[in-house]
Design a protein around this motif. Structure first.
Motif, PDB file in Angstrom:
ATOM      1  N   ARG A   1       0.812  -1.219   0.000  1.00 59.05           N
ATOM      2  CA  ARG A   1       0.000   0.000   0.000  1.00 59.05           C
ATOM      3  C   ARG A   1       0.846   1.270   0.000  1.00 59.05           C
ATOM      4  NH1 ARG A   1      -5.342  -0.455   1.509  1.00 59.05           N
ATOM      5  NH2 ARG A   1      -5.373   1.747   0.875  1.00 59.05           N
ATOM      6  N   GLN A   2       1.977   1.243   0.692  1.00 61.38           N
ATOM      7  CA  GLN A   2       2.810   2.436   0.771  1.00 61.38           C
ATOM      8  C   GLN A   2       4.005   2.398  -0.174  1.00 61.38           C
ATOM      9  OE1 GLN A   2       3.809   3.640   4.817  1.00 61.38           O
ATOM     10  NE2 GLN A   2       1.956   4.874   4.703  1.00 61.38           N
ATOM     11  N   GLY A   3       4.245   1.259  -0.800  1.00 66.82           N
ATOM     12  CA  GLY A   3       5.325   1.150  -1.759  1.00 66.82           C
ATOM     13  C   GLY A   3       6.715   1.274  -1.160  1.00 66.82           C
ATOM     14  N   ARG A   4       6.886   0.866   0.091  1.00 67.66           N
ATOM     15  CA  ARG A   4       8.188   0.970   0.747  1.00 67.66           C
ATOM     16  C   ARG A   4       9.074  -0.216   0.376  1.00 67.66           C
ATOM     17  NH1 ARG A   4       8.556   4.930   4.404  1.00 67.66           N
ATOM     18  NH2 ARG A   4       6.617   5.953   5.019  1.00 67.66           N
ATOM     19  N   THR A   5      10.364  -0.041   0.582  1.00 65.86           N
ATOM     20  CA  THR A   5      11.293  -1.144   0.338  1.00 65.86           C
ATOM     21  C   THR A   5      11.019  -2.262   1.337  1.00 65.86           C
ATOM     22  OG1 THR A   5      12.961  -0.288   1.853  1.00 65.86           O
ATOM     23  CG2 THR A   5      13.049   0.489  -0.440  1.00 65.86           C
ATOM     24  N   MET A   6      11.510  -3.446   1.037  1.00 66.23           N
ATOM     25  CA  MET A   6      11.298  -4.571   1.948  1.00 66.23           C
ATOM     26  C   MET A   6      11.973  -4.347   3.297  1.00 66.23           C
ATOM     27  SD  MET A   6       9.450  -7.171   1.898  1.00 66.23           S
ATOM     28  CE  MET A   6       9.117  -8.600   2.923  1.00 66.23           C
ATOM     29  N   PRO A   7      13.230  -3.855   3.344  1.00 67.66           N
ATOM     30  CA  PRO A   7      13.817  -3.597   4.662  1.00 67.66           C
ATOM     31  C   PRO A   7      13.011  -2.615   5.493  1.00 67.66           C
ATOM     32  CG  PRO A   7      15.532  -3.621   2.999  1.00 67.66           C
ATOM     33  CD  PRO A   7      14.217  -3.672   2.265  1.00 67.66           C
ATOM     34  N   HIS A   8      12.560  -1.517   4.898  1.00 62.55           N
ATOM     35  CA  HIS A   8      11.781  -0.534   5.648  1.00 62.55           C
ATOM     36  C   HIS A   8      10.428  -1.109   6.074  1.00 62.55           C
ATOM     37  CE1 HIS A   8      14.123   3.242   4.093  1.00 62.55           C
ATOM     38  NE2 HIS A   8      14.846   2.438   4.838  1.00 62.55           N
ATOM     39  N   SER A   9       9.810  -1.908   5.204  1.00 64.89           N
ATOM     40  CA  SER A   9       8.530  -2.535   5.557  1.00 64.89           C
ATOM     41  C   SER A   9       8.701  -3.466   6.746  1.00 64.89           C
ATOM     42  CB  SER A   9       7.981  -3.318   4.353  1.00 64.89           C
ATOM     43  OG  SER A   9       7.753  -2.476   3.259  1.00 64.89           O
ATOM     44  N   ALA A  10       9.775  -4.255   6.733  1.00 61.59           N
ATOM     45  CA  ALA A  10      10.026  -5.185   7.836  1.00 61.59           C
ATOM     46  C   ALA A  10      10.337  -4.447   9.126  1.00 61.59           C
ATOM     47  CB  ALA A  10      11.173  -6.130   7.472  1.00 61.59           C
ATOM     48  N   LEU A  11      11.047  -3.321   9.038  1.00 54.04           N
ATOM     49  CA  LEU A  11      11.354  -2.547  10.243  1.00 54.04           C
ATOM     50  C   LEU A  11      10.091  -1.924  10.835  1.00 54.04           C
ATOM     51  CD1 LEU A  11      14.677  -0.844   9.136  1.00 54.04           C
ATOM     52  CD2 LEU A  11      14.402  -2.487  11.001  1.00 54.04           C
ATOM     53  N   LEU A  12       9.211  -1.418   9.983  1.00 54.11           N
ATOM     54  CA  LEU A  12       7.936  -0.908  10.483  1.00 54.11           C
ATOM     55  C   LEU A  12       7.162  -2.032  11.181  1.00 54.11           C
ATOM     56  CD1 LEU A  12       6.721   1.330   7.507  1.00 54.11           C
ATOM     57  CD2 LEU A  12       7.563   2.107   9.726  1.00 54.11           C
ATOM     58  N   ALA A  13       7.174  -3.222  10.575  1.00 55.52           N
ATOM     59  CA  ALA A  13       6.447  -4.350  11.155  1.00 55.52           C
ATOM     60  C   ALA A  13       7.058  -4.783  12.480  1.00 55.52           C
ATOM     61  CB  ALA A  13       6.447  -5.515  10.159  1.00 55.52           C
TER      62      ALA A  13
END
Length: 314
Positions: free
Chosen positions: A87-99
């Motif tokens: 939905r936000q189009g973030r990179t995988m590392p940033h997505s995992a850090l948010l999670a």
């Protein structure tokens, strides 16, 4: 409500003391890191061993609790990763850090001090079980997901490194020894057990002092809407997800369930910004940690009131 504030306010006053001392320059950042290492490597392991070694194994190894806490946390980890990536189009590392931020609690430093004041020794059992879920499932999986976007670090190498570090971690060793003593019925003589008990008493207040000091210098900068989403996810959605899992697995005792919900309602783990160093996102993560920890005074008090008012066993 006054009784609730009497439980939660001292927690945050100790954080405020650490922050004030850091701001006043009495202790600097290396001092707090040293004290933090003492808490993580000495005081908390003593507390966990002391809590587990005296409990019957049936009370420690609660598979329903482990399943429910893991299910709620995994729901937040995978759901947030998908939201950030798709939905936000973030990179995988940033997505995992948010999670990781919404699914891993500062259970030892913030959640446990609140739960133990309310529920007593059962909070130590809940802490050990929750830390097993966080350290053996949630954090390793988040780091593996982050490595999927990092061509330099294969996910297998990340997994081996994480678990290699875990087996040498004093917290994990203390939990394993505590379970061993519980399983075999072994006991330590009072000459050794009493110092462990004294160290266990130190763990909570000193950890809160360290959290407050480590927050000094964090700046509220970056993407405020995303920071607000992470804060909401950690303080509201994570405990709701764990509550749903406990509802689906009702065999967990009310006291252990309530302790688990308070752990889930804590802000994210204090080393969250350090996890982001490789991806140059530590400033964002430090800012999220700051606002989430500050907001948790209100939300933790609210969850405590809700559980004491409505939940059986509260």
């Amino acid at each position: 409500m006054l009784n609730i504030l009497l439980l939660t306010a001292p927690i945050y006053l100790l954080m405020a003391l650490g922050y004030a001392i850091a701001r006043g320059g009495l202790f600097d950042a290396p001092d707090f890191r040293t004290i933090g290492r003492f808490v993580v490597n000495v005081a908390l392991p003593c507390m966990l061993f002391h809590a587990l070694a005296r409990q019957p194994i049936a009370q420690i190894f609660d598979v329903h609790y482990l399943g429910a806490y893991a299910a709620g946390s995994l729901l937040m980890l995978l759901g947030t990763t998908a939201w950030a990536r798709l939905r936000q189009g973030r990179t995988m590392p940033h997505s995992a850090l948010l999670a990781m931020g919404v699914s891993s609690s500062n259970s030892a430093y913030v959640g446990y001090p609140i739960a133990v004041q309310w529920l007593g020794p059962v909070a130590g059992v809940a802490l050990a079980l929750s830390m097993l879920v966080e350290n053996l499932i949630i954090i390793p999986l988040a780091l593996v997901l982050a490595a999927q976007g990092d061509a330099e670090v294969p996910w297998r190498a990340t997994l081996r490194r994480v678990f290699g570090q875990l087996v040498r971690t004093p917290l994990i060793v203390a939990m394993a020894l505590g379970v061993l003593f519980s399983l075999t019925g072994l006991t330590l003589p009072d000459l050794l057990m009493r110092p462990l008990q004294m160290m266990a008493v130190v763990a909570s207040p000193v950890s809160l002092f360290v959290i407050g000091g480590s927050l000094h210098g964090a700046k509220l900068e970056g993407q405020r809407s995303t920071m607000a989403a992470v804060m909401l996810g950690k303080l509201v959605m994570h405990p709701l997800a764990v509550a749903l899992a406990f509802w689906l697995l009702p065999a967990v005792s009310p006291e252990l369930r309530n302790a688990g919900l308070m752990l889930a309602a804590a802000p994210m783990l204090s080393i969250y910004p350090m996890m982001a160093l490789r991806y140059h996102w530590e400033g964002f993560c430090a800012a999220v940690l700051l606002i989430t920890t500050l907001a948790s005074f209100i939300t933790a008090s609210g969850w405590l009131w809700l559980l004491k008012t409505w939940a059986p066993g509260g």
